[in-house]
Design a protein around this motif. Structure first.
Motif, mmCIF file in Angstrom:
data_model
loop_
_atom_site.group_PDB
_atom_site.id
_atom_site.type_symbol
_atom_site.label_atom_id
_atom_site.label_comp_id
_atom_site.label_asym_id
_atom_site.label_seq_id
_atom_site.Cartn_x
_atom_site.Cartn_y
_atom_site.Cartn_z
ATOM 1 N N GLN A 1 1.082 -1.499 0.348
ATOM 2 C CA GLN A 1 -0.138 -0.199 -0.176
ATOM 3 C C GLN A 1 1.011 1.343 0.011
ATOM 4 O O GLN A 1 0.335 2.284 -0.901
ATOM 5 C CB GLN A 1 -0.834 0.241 1.140
ATOM 6 C CG GLN A 1 -1.863 -0.936 1.284
ATOM 7 C CD GLN A 1 -2.594 -1.093 2.620
ATOM 8 O OE1 GLN A 1 -2.132 -0.740 3.395
ATOM 9 N NE2 GLN A 1 -4.428 -1.193 1.924
ATOM 10 N N ALA B 1 1.974 1.907 -3.890
ATOM 11 C CA ALA B 1 1.531 2.489 -4.584
ATOM 12 C C ALA B 1 1.188 3.661 -4.208
ATOM 13 O O ALA B 1 0.337 4.068 -5.082
ATOM 14 C CB ALA B 1 -0.367 1.578 -4.068
ATOM 15 N N LYS C 1 -3.508 -3.903 -10.492
ATOM 16 C CA LYS C 1 -4.289 -4.111 -9.297
ATOM 17 C C LYS C 1 -4.349 -4.959 -8.216
ATOM 18 O O LYS C 1 -4.095 -4.566 -6.913
ATOM 19 C CB LYS C 1 -5.890 -4.938 -10.112
ATOM 20 C CG LYS C 1 -7.042 -5.562 -9.301
ATOM 21 C CD LYS C 1 -7.865 -5.491 -9.628
ATOM 22 C CE LYS C 1 -9.068 -6.373 -8.721
ATOM 23 N NZ LYS C 1 -9.930 -6.816 -9.105
ATOM 24 N N GLN D 1 -1.710 -3.122 -5.633
ATOM 25 C CA GLN D 1 -3.186 -1.577 -5.257
ATOM 26 C C GLN D 1 -2.874 -0.385 -5.347
ATOM 27 O O GLN D 1 -3.169 0.141 -4.957
ATOM 28 C CB GLN D 1 -2.695 -1.952 -4.455
ATOM 29 C CG GLN D 1 -3.793 -4.348 -3.195
ATOM 30 C CD GLN D 1 -3.195 -3.719 -1.480
ATOM 31 O OE1 GLN D 1 -3.417 -2.812 -0.928
ATOM 32 N NE2 GLN D 1 -3.167 -4.991 -1.696
ATOM 33 N N ASP E 1 -3.993 2.512 -7.411
ATOM 34 C CA ASP E 1 -5.402 3.629 -8.074
ATOM 35 C C ASP E 1 -5.208 3.189 -9.521
ATOM 36 O O ASP E 1 -3.914 3.592 -10.634
ATOM 37 C CB ASP E 1 -5.249 4.768 -7.315
ATOM 38 C CG ASP E 1 -6.228 4.877 -7.611
ATOM 39 O OD1 ASP E 1 -7.350 4.621 -8.224
ATOM 40 O OD2 ASP E 1 -6.999 5.948 -7.945
#
Length: 275
Positions: A171, A174, A201, A204, A206
């Motif tokens: 995350q 990302a 994806k 993660q 966007d």
């Protein structure tokens, strides 16, 4: 010439008083188990009778703790220092204590001092981490090194008021990712748009604005999935005039994420060039 980094040689004891002095010196530095102290004294002398005699005198004087007393004191200090059982077991094993002595000490201290490891860990994470400035993986690793199990750590994190703000490594990466750079990177690797979206994806990242971005990059001639699809097909040696070979080529390009229009274009180009 002597190496200045060499440790000085320890002079061997010529009398039992030297062994006793050595033992007393080591015990003034820190508490030791009998196992640890014996290891130190064996460097000083090979005379086992002297060592046994010194150990007995130290026990009589109360200078050398029994394994039970040493273990219980270490366990109590560790719990109050907010360390878990796994840390305690590892450290005491290295100090030469038997498993049975270690676990007996842990059980006794927990009972006598009313120690609840989960509450201890919850308090530590709530008091020590007002906000999280590290990844979830880093926090889990840090707390596990203190001797707590993964399940204990998970419970402690979940009860923290800011647990929803704790991000994983994926995350964090990302959030820092540049969508345009990522799309172009995967395109250079010969991936079609469907595969690119899947890759992003999984990481993660966007992709909410990817359609507009891809349209712009195509108009700017930075992206051309038709040419890329053809290039990937030309790297292989499929006979596209053969039905089975053509099906294999189609499946390969589909896996790479190209659309049916892009694949049909590539097949037609290869087929035309072979006529």
């Amino acid at each position: 010439m002597d190496n200045p980094e060499q440790k000085p040689r320890i002079r061997k004891a010529t009398r039992i008083e030297s062994v006793m002095n050595s033992a007393m010196w080591h015990l003034t530095q820190r508490d030791m188990t009998e196992h640890e102290l014996v290891s130190k004294l064996k460097v000083k002398t090979d005379n086992q009778e002297w060592i046994d005699d010194v150990l007995q005198r130290l026990r009589d004087f109360g200078y050398l703790k029994s394994n039970q007393d040493f273990a219980e004191q270490f366990v109590e200090q560790s719990f109050f220092g907010e360390f878990g059982s796994a840390y305690i077991v590892e450290k005491l094993k290295k100090k030469g204590l038997k498993d049975s002595d270690i676990y007996d000490a842990i059980h006794k201290v927990k009972s006598d001092k009313n120690i609840d490891e989960q509450s201890l860990l919850n308090d530590r994470i709530n008091n020590y981490y007002n906000d999280f400035n590290m990844s979830r993986e880093k926090l889990v690793s840090t707390l596990q090194k203190r001797g707590f199990s993964y399940q204990q750590v998970k419970i402690a994190i979940d009860q923290h008021p800011s647990s929803s703000n704790l991000k994983t490594n994926i995350q964090i990466k990302a959030e820092k990712a540049d969508l345009e750079k990522e799309v172009l990177k995967y395109a250079r690797k010969g991936k079609g748009l469907t595969a690119i979206k899947q890759e992003l994806k999984q990481r993660q990242i966007d992709t909410s604005g990817i359609t507009e971005l891809v349209d712009r990059l195509i108009n700017e001639e930075q992206l051309d999935f038709y040419s890329s699809c053809l290039e990937q097909l030309q790297k292989k040696s499929y006979d596209v005039t053969d039905h089975k070979e053509r099906a294999k080529a189609y499946a390969m390009l589909t896996r790479k994420g190209f659309s049916s229009d892009e694949i049909k274009f590539a097949l037609a180009e290869v087929e035309g060039s072979n006529e």
